[in-house]
Write an enzyme that holds these catalytic residues in place. Structure first.
Site, PDB file in Angstrom:
ATOM      1  N   TYR B 167      66.691 -50.812  45.385  1.00 26.80           N
ATOM      2  CA  TYR B 167      66.793 -51.647  46.583  1.00 26.80           C
ATOM      3  C   TYR B 167      68.206 -51.761  47.144  1.00 26.80           C
ATOM      4  CZ  TYR B 167      62.129 -53.262  47.522  1.00 26.80           C
ATOM      5  OH  TYR B 167      60.822 -53.324  47.909  1.00 26.80           O
ATOM      6  N   GLU B 253      49.571 -52.242  17.010  1.00 25.74           N
ATOM      7  CA  GLU B 253      49.305 -51.725  18.355  1.00 25.74           C
ATOM      8  C   GLU B 253      49.008 -52.839  19.338  1.00 25.74           C
ATOM      9  OE1 GLU B 253      46.251 -48.713  18.604  1.00 25.74           O
ATOM     10  OE2 GLU B 253      45.996 -48.966  20.743  1.00 25.74           O
ATOM     11  N   ASP B 305      44.594 -48.728  16.356  1.00 27.32           N
ATOM     12  CA  ASP B 305      43.173 -48.442  16.449  1.00 27.32           C
ATOM     13  C   ASP B 305      42.889 -47.068  15.862  1.00 27.32           C
ATOM     14  OD1 ASP B 305      42.670 -50.807  17.737  1.00 27.32           O
ATOM     15  OD2 ASP B 305      42.528 -49.936  19.744  1.00 27.32           O
TER      16      ASP B 305
END
Lengths: 424, 424
Positions: B167, B253, B305
């Protein structure tokens, strides 16, 4: 004319020098911090003495038809409610009538916006969920199972996530949307919040600044949390003993602005508590904000992007989202002031054209939709700002202020906004 | 046969009772905590005495062609490098040769996986970015601008985000991907990490447990951070003075498992530091993990997982992601042990069929792709597990362990895994 002067005379150069000198002019408008602090003190005092709509409850309103909200209940009370429901089902079965649950409807036709409370609540429609009925037997079974699981969680004094709950009986629940939906039903049925059931959402918010509180017995001083801040706990019922010498709460939409404020220790110059959910507000951050506002009685000033989604985020903090309407009184913080970045700020603070973004058709539609919302309509200032946004079709992020320098936000923009009491 | 007995004899009932009695059997296998702690102590001692590949650097390898990595440099050094680049450009201009930057290529053809280091690094290809060339003038200008902005940031001693940087000159950069890309170029060109440039990513990780550290001078005790934990700071260079009596780091996780571990204060029973990035690892969490591992020399056990994405996440922690390869030595933590949930755990711990999920074709493809990756191939155990996953086409989340009870994870599964030294 020298080469240098000629360059200056070029339109883009002259424009950019105008805008940077404008930033300098704005900085010169800043009064000493003592004056700005006096403004904040008046704001806080007003918040602490106000008998605002926050203290109103449904029962004060004398509504024609009764409405339903849920309350924070302690674990013994929730356990008792569950045991009563089980007992009543057992009695009903023993008397040969089978059993059924009476479940409040959460459909949009049963929702109502109460302008006096500035909240969405549920009307009184309920449906019967009978075990001995082919069309409801499954849901009745799921409901009984969720009641028993919640009972076990509360007995152990632990907290679990919706996903944990789902995995305890995948065969029965089928998919998580079903256990989630029944969990909301159970919440409404027992008249308590989902937090009271000890089923929590994952946290994503952070807090920093003039706040000391206990998280599960650990005393947390948020002025000593570095730049990273303290993660807002998922279990609001383990948050207690809030203390603060802040003059206001600064609610920030995005983590980039939060980091700027934390690194510059903005809260040391202007005593405040800075909080962000990093985008869409999650339940934990909403509960935490509500708790701070209620217990500390501090004014809340919001810093969001100047676009329809910034305002939408504000609306979720203030009025709740439709699918959690039954829990709105515990999740919503009415009376948040819209400090910035507002559409009118773009010209007022001479945000350069190239840092503004054109609104898409979808943005404009979202803006027009907001103009139809009750919570916008009741605030003339907001309507004017939104109309300007839709008319100019321009939006801007908080980060756009970086075009004047990385610390313009903390050193000029926010102090000046506060000094001028420029909130709506 | 009574009604009750007949029901029990039904297959599904008997199965569920088998699996719950199995969970009970597993619990009985648990030895006293002192034994498990002894296992952990041996693991930690091994980590602290090992002269693992972590201490190897590119220069130790005697590679045929030189490779490029970046290093953490302090601000004075980076400032000096930038000033040297500016000076050299000025000299070049004054001598009538214009100026150009020599930019290391970050394309995949210039990337190399080094098995000895277990990291992706950059080969030595560079390209010239000349100002006096129509095809590179824009990028050369952007590069000069980014160098000057970074110089300003370092001089002020502050940190900014990529978005802030963009910006400051939207007109020149056009869109953020361009300033981001040049920022990476500048990092490679100066030979320093992006953190050294004080351009930080937003944080999303949290940490809790047996760790005390300083965040921008504030002393943080992570055993006193309640259940919410401490937000990992975005500015790793302000993190210092790590102290810990932990025996290992538990990398998790997902935030749901993190919450379970935090609420149960797992780190009090088994001294550890628990950290999560809540899904895909962000740069701040990777830097933080690396810093902990390097300074505290603790073993890292991972709980993800049982699906290809869990392993993919592990690979990002261990070997880095391709687009940050130049920074891999600062971002990667080699030698993470895969504790669970592993495909072989599903049968070993009798995770009920209905809590396992079928893998989609896309999942299976992701699994097969992983089998081709060097970082998997070099670990036989991982190959076996992945082959089993692809063969059985079954996946499961950490949350699936909730089917044995909400606290099965902390009370049985993890202690037993550790007791059996069941990591790969």
């Amino acid at each position: 004319m020298s080469e240098k002067k000629r360059r200056r005379a070029e339109p883009s150069q002259s424009k950019s020098s105008r805008s940077s000198s404008h930033a300098h002019d704005l900085k010169k408008q800043l009064k000493p911090d003592a004056d700005i602090l006096a403004t904040l003190r008046r704001l806080r005092d007003a918040a602490q003495s106000s008998t605002s709509n926050q203290t109103l409850t449904i029962s004060d309103l004398n509504l024609a038809s009764p409405c339903r909200e849920v309350a924070d209940l302690d674990s013994p009370s929730v356990l008792l409610s569950i045991e009563r429901a089980a007992l009543s089902a057992a009695r009903s079965i023993l008397s040969g009538r089978g059993f059924s649950f009476s479940i409040p409807s959460r459909s949009s036709s049963n929702q109502l916006y109460l302008p006096e409370l500035d909240r969405i609540v549920l009307k009184d429609k309920t449906s019967s969920r009978a075990f001995a009925n082919l069309s409801t037997v499954r849901k009745a079974t799921i409901t009984a199972r969720v009641l028993s699981l919640v009972h076990a969680v509360l007995l152990r004094g632990i907290h679990v996530t919706k996903r944990d709950l789902f995995y305890t009986d995948v065969k029965l629940f089928g998919d998580q949307t079903q256990s989630d939906a029944v969990l909301d039903d159970v919440s409404c049925m027992l008249g308590c919040t989902r937090s009271s059931l000890h089923v929590v959402a994952s946290e994503k918010g952070v807090v920093v600044g003039r706040l000391v509180f206990s998280d599960d017995g650990d005393r947390i001083d948020c002025t000593r949390m570095g730049i990273g801040g303290k993660a807002i706990p998922p279990n609001i019922d383990r948050v207690s003993d809030l203390e603060s010498d802040a003059l206001f709460i600064l609610l920030v939409e995005k983590d980039a602005a939060f980091m700027r404020l934390a690194e510059d220790r903005f809260y040391n110059r202007f005593p405040c508590i800075i909080v962000t959910a990093k985008g869409q507000p999650d339940v934990a951050t909403r509960l935490f904000l509500k708790k701070m506002k209620t217990e500390l009685k501090l004014p809340v000033l919001a810093l969001v992007d100047s676009d329809p989604y910034g305002l939408k985020i504000l609306s979720v903090y203030m009025c709740g989202s439709k699918n959690m309407s039954y829990d709105s009184s515990n999740l919503t913080t009415p009376d948040i002031k819209w400090l910035g970045v507002r559409p009118s700020d773009l010209d007022k603070y001479k945000v350069p054209e190239q840092c503004r973004l054109p609104m898409t058709d979808q943005d404009v539609k979202a803006g027009k939709d907001l103009l139809e919302e009750d919570f916008v309509k009741r605030n003339e200032g907001w309507v004017r700002e939104l109309e300007m946004m839709v008319r100019t079709r321009q939006k801007a992020e908080i980060q756009a202020l970086s075009s004047f320098g990385f610390q313009y936000l903390t050193e000029v923009y926010l102090p000046l906004k506060i000094q001028q009491q420029d909130w709506l």
